[in-house]
Scaffold this active site. Structure first.
Site, PDB file in Angstrom:
ATOM      1  N   ASP A  61       0.827  -1.210   0.000  1.00  0.00           N
ATOM      2  CA  ASP A  61       0.000   0.000   0.000  1.00  0.00           C
ATOM      3  C   ASP A  61       0.863   1.262   0.000  1.00  0.00           C
ATOM      4  O   ASP A  61       0.622   2.194  -0.754  1.00  0.00           O
ATOM      5  CB  ASP A  61      -0.915   0.013   1.229  1.00  0.00           C
ATOM      6  CG  ASP A  61      -2.019  -1.025   1.152  1.00  0.00           C
ATOM      7  OD1 ASP A  61      -2.444  -1.344   0.036  1.00  0.00           O
ATOM      8  OD2 ASP A  61      -2.441  -1.513   2.205  1.00  0.00           O
ATOM      9  N   ASP A 165      -6.215   6.005  -2.001  1.00  0.00           N
ATOM     10  CA  ASP A 165      -6.380   4.710  -1.330  1.00  0.00           C
ATOM     11  C   ASP A 165      -5.713   3.691  -2.245  1.00  0.00           C
ATOM     12  O   ASP A 165      -6.255   3.337  -3.295  1.00  0.00           O
ATOM     13  CB  ASP A 165      -7.844   4.360  -1.110  1.00  0.00           C
ATOM     14  CG  ASP A 165      -8.009   3.167  -0.173  1.00  0.00           C
ATOM     15  OD1 ASP A 165      -7.028   2.416   0.008  1.00  0.00           O
ATOM     16  OD2 ASP A 165      -9.105   2.973   0.373  1.00  0.00           O
ATOM     17  N   ILE A 167      -4.937   0.359  -2.250  1.00  0.00           N
ATOM     18  CA  ILE A 167      -5.692  -0.858  -2.555  1.00  0.00           C
ATOM     19  C   ILE A 167      -6.896  -0.871  -1.628  1.00  0.00           C
ATOM     20  O   ILE A 167      -6.799  -1.258  -0.461  1.00  0.00           O
ATOM     21  CB  ILE A 167      -4.866  -2.147  -2.365  1.00  0.00           C
ATOM     22  CG1 ILE A 167      -3.598  -2.119  -3.208  1.00  0.00           C
ATOM     23  CG2 ILE A 167      -5.711  -3.376  -2.725  1.00  0.00           C
ATOM     24  CD1 ILE A 167      -2.696  -3.336  -3.007  1.00  0.00           C
TER      25      ILE A 167
END
Length: 393
Positions: A61, A165, A167
């Site tokens: 991420d 965001d 994932i």
């Protein structure tokens, strides 16, 4: 006369679309490459260092988040500190050393940094991620990008922020598989994982541009790229403003007609809310992932997405919000029907990550559903706050 530099908005859209596609490449690569995905799923087992596995899951991420920051800043240097996301970019590696994650100027330096975080035994994983982080991704212009370019719409980079965001729908991403499909809405699985990037006005807080990338949109064994894992993705983008509203997908005409509206919800939505919605919607369907549920409204599979709790965050809704507005829809607060804004916390007294939650819940709806009784009641606060002042039109 303002001396703030303004540049074509189409240049920001191109950067966001390409950054989202590169993020999707990372997401697909982490599942396609055994040495990457093996690290991701260690969290579920007893073997191995559980903290390390959790760190790697977050590393995917954060790498995407920092990759977007790097790519945006390469074109708009003044926006570097205005690229915001959920993740803290500091990691503690297996040796107990704290490392800051950032995409370096050269691929070899990024690979070395990732190797320090992952450990020398995972040098192959570090090399794969570094290569993708530095590859040049090009996404061809669609007709709407060319129209935006022809219009010459401008924006001020110094007055624009970005929410990411990397994932969304992480649990579905890790779990994988296919969810059951009803009315074109899947309950979960890889299709519910999305990459979300949204741009907002830092003074007013309103969404300006958004991209939703669905990395696992469909199975496609013939992509010819081993890192795609047999999947092909897709992206949706939109811009909204006083002088421009453009999107690369058509506005939905309504899901199943005015007499049979469909709402999409989270499985955790309360029974009382579901009962209330039952009076206004013919069907209530359930799906995972905030970004995916918003995409269902964008695509016209649902007329509205209702979330009564504050479990969605600014990074979840900013990009899809801009797209919905470009199509005539909107995202408002469930509690009082007011606009969802992105430049400041709902509650400045909250100091942790929850300060960026949409604490009043959200209701997202398509343009064709804007005049429905349920939306009117939300905006007039007949459901929630009888003392609220009338909404400005």
């Amino acid at each position: 006369m303002s001396d703030v530099e303004k540049v074509p908005l189409v240049s920001l859209v191109r950067v966001m679309v390409c950054a989202a596609e590169k993020a999707a490449r990372v997401a697909r690569a982490c599942r396609a490459e055994e040495h990457l995905f093996g690290l991701l799923v260690q969290e579920k087992g007893a073997a191995g260092n559980d903290r390390f596995a959790q760190d790697f899951k977050t590393l995917a991420d954060v790498l995407i988040q920092e990759m977007v920051r790097h790519d945006v800043a390469a074109v708009f240097p003044q926006m570097r500190e205005q690229v915001l996301g959920e993740e803290d970019a500091t990691f503690t590696n297996a040796a107990g050393e704290k490392k800051g994650i950032a995409v370096q100027a050269e691929e070899v330096a990024t690979r070395a940094l990732l190797t320090e975080v992952l450990g020398a035994e995972h040098a192959a994983a570090a090399a794969t991620l570094a290569r993708i982080a530095h590859e040049e991704v090009r996404v061809g212009d669609d007709d709407q990008v060319r129209e935006l370019e022809d219009r010459g719409t401008l924006f001020a980079p110094a007055e624009m922020g970005i929410w990411i965001d990397p994932i969304d729908g992480t649990n579905e991403y890790i779990k994988g598989g296919d969810g059951a499909s009803t009315h074109g809405i899947v309950s979960g699985g890889l299709a519910a994982a999305t990459v979300l990037i949204g741009a907002f006005d830092t003074a007013l807080g309103c969404p300006v541009a958004g991209v939703v990338n669905q990395p696992f949109h469909r199975k496609s064994p013939g992509t010819g790229d081993s890192l795609d894992g047999g999947f092909a993705g897709r992206h949706v983008w939109g811009v909204c403003g006083d002088d421009v509203s453009l999107c690369n997908v058509p506005a939905p005409s309504g899901n199943t007609g005015a007499d049979a509206p469909v709402a999409v919800l989270s499985q955790s939505e309360g029974e009382e809310v579901q009962r209330e919605l039952g009076y206004h919607f013919k069907s209530l369907l359930f799906a995972a992932g905030c970004g995916y549920k918003l995409l269902c409204v964008i695509d016209g599979h649902a007329d509205a997405y209702v979330l009564s709790k504050g479990s969605a965050y600014k990074w979840d809704t900013c990009g899809p919000h801009a797209i919905l507005r470009s199509l005539g829809g909107d995202v408002v607060r469930h509690r009082d029907g007011e606009d969802v804004l992105y430049h400041q916390p709902d509650d400045a007294a909250v100091s942790d990550a929850h300060r960026w939650s949409n604490s009043a819940g959200v209701v997202a709806f398509s343009g064709s559903f804007r005049n429905h009784e349920y939306i009117s009641r939300i905006q007039q606060s007949e459901l929630n706050s009888p003392t609220k002042k009338p909404r400005k039109q």
